[in-house]
Scaffold this active site. Structure first.
Site, mmCIF file in Angstrom:
data_model
loop_
_atom_site.group_PDB
_atom_site.id
_atom_site.type_symbol
_atom_site.label_atom_id
_atom_site.label_comp_id
_atom_site.label_asym_id
_atom_site.label_seq_id
_atom_site.Cartn_x
_atom_site.Cartn_y
_atom_site.Cartn_z
ATOM 1 N N CYS A 46 3.670 0.343 6.719
ATOM 2 C CA CYS A 46 2.480 -0.503 6.561
ATOM 3 C C CYS A 46 2.740 -1.917 7.078
ATOM 4 C CB CYS A 46 2.072 -0.582 5.095
ATOM 5 S SG CYS A 46 1.650 1.005 4.383
HETATM 6 C C1 BEZ Z 1 5.316 3.043 4.440
HETATM 7 O O1 BEZ Z 1 4.423 2.259 4.743
HETATM 8 O O2 BEZ Z 1 6.420 2.959 4.940
HETATM 9 C C2 BEZ Z 1 5.046 4.149 3.459
HETATM 10 C C3 BEZ Z 1 4.120 3.956 2.452
HETATM 11 C C4 BEZ Z 1 3.913 4.980 1.526
HETATM 12 C C5 BEZ Z 1 4.615 6.166 1.633
HETATM 13 C C6 BEZ Z 1 5.517 6.339 2.684
HETATM 14 C C7 BEZ Z 1 5.739 5.334 3.605
#
Ligand code: BEZ
Length: 212
Positions: A46
């Site tokens: 994210c």
């Molecule tokens: C991420 O943004 O890295 C992420 C967020 C939730 C679950 C898995 C990855």
């Protein structure tokens, strides 16, 4: 809320964001819009996604397109996370993140897929036209960051095809030849597409991009 489909009116809502309170339709005004959700603050993929959109912000602006992100974390968390995004992705955040702690917007847009996660929003994207109708929906899993070049490409296609009787072929990029809509009769082509055309099949007629 049933799944949103193409052509549906994007539901209106009021929300707290990192850039003040937003009344969604009013905030969109006459612009195109991209509403995208991400699973949670302070997560690695994210962080790269929000940084990438900040980097691409001028490209969205060129296309008269407003962008707004969403997660079900609160405002204080978003504001702290923005500092990390700016530091690690070398950007300035110029667009709002919705603080959707009570999941009002996430539920309106069906962004929580319980069999993937009971609590987190999936990576949803809605492209919304100036008529407030949904033009594209896209859903990615949490483990896969989105391709924002693809979103810009789709916006280019949507804006072109809204103004000309054309469609864009596979892997089309701005500037490539386009397909003449099957609704255009052969005898109307010279007036509509003065750059000429190539007839490959009766139903497959290509012309240079008309607005270039
Ligand atoms: C991420 O943004 O890295 C992420 C967020 C939730 C679950 C898995 C990855």
């Amino acid at each position: 809320m049933a799944t949103l489909r193409l052509g549906d009116i994007a539901p209106d809502f009021k929300a707290e964001t990192t850039m003040g309170n937003v009344s969604f339709h009013e905030w969109l005004g006459d612009s195109w819009g991209v509403l995208f959700s991400h699973p949670a603050d302070f997560t690695p993929v994210c962080t790269t996604e929000l940084g990438t959109v900040a980097n691409y912000f001028p490209e969205f602006e060129k296309r008269n397109t407003k962008v707004i992100a969403l997660s079900v974390d609160g405002l204080e968390s978003h504001l702290k996370w923005i500092k990390d995004i700016e530091e690690t992705q070398n950007v300035t955040m110029q667009y709002p993140i919705i603080a959707d702690e009570d999941k009002t917007v996430a539920n309106l847009y069906d962004m929580i897929h319980p069999n993937a996660s009971e609590t987190f929003t999936v990576r949803s994207v809605f492209i919304i036209g100036p008529d407030k109708k949904v033009k594209l929906t896209l859903t990615y899993p949490a483990s896969t960051g989105r391709n924002f070049d693809e979103l810009l490409r789709v916006i280019d296609s949507l804006q072109l095809t809204a103004n000309y009787s054309v469609a864009t072929p596979a892997n089309w990029k701005d500037g490539d030849a386009v397909v003449i809509s099957t609704s255009v009769a052969d005898h109307d082509i010279p007036a509509k597409f003065p750059k000429g055309y190539q007839q490959i099949k009766t139903y497959l007629r290509m012309t240079p991009q008309p607005n270039k």
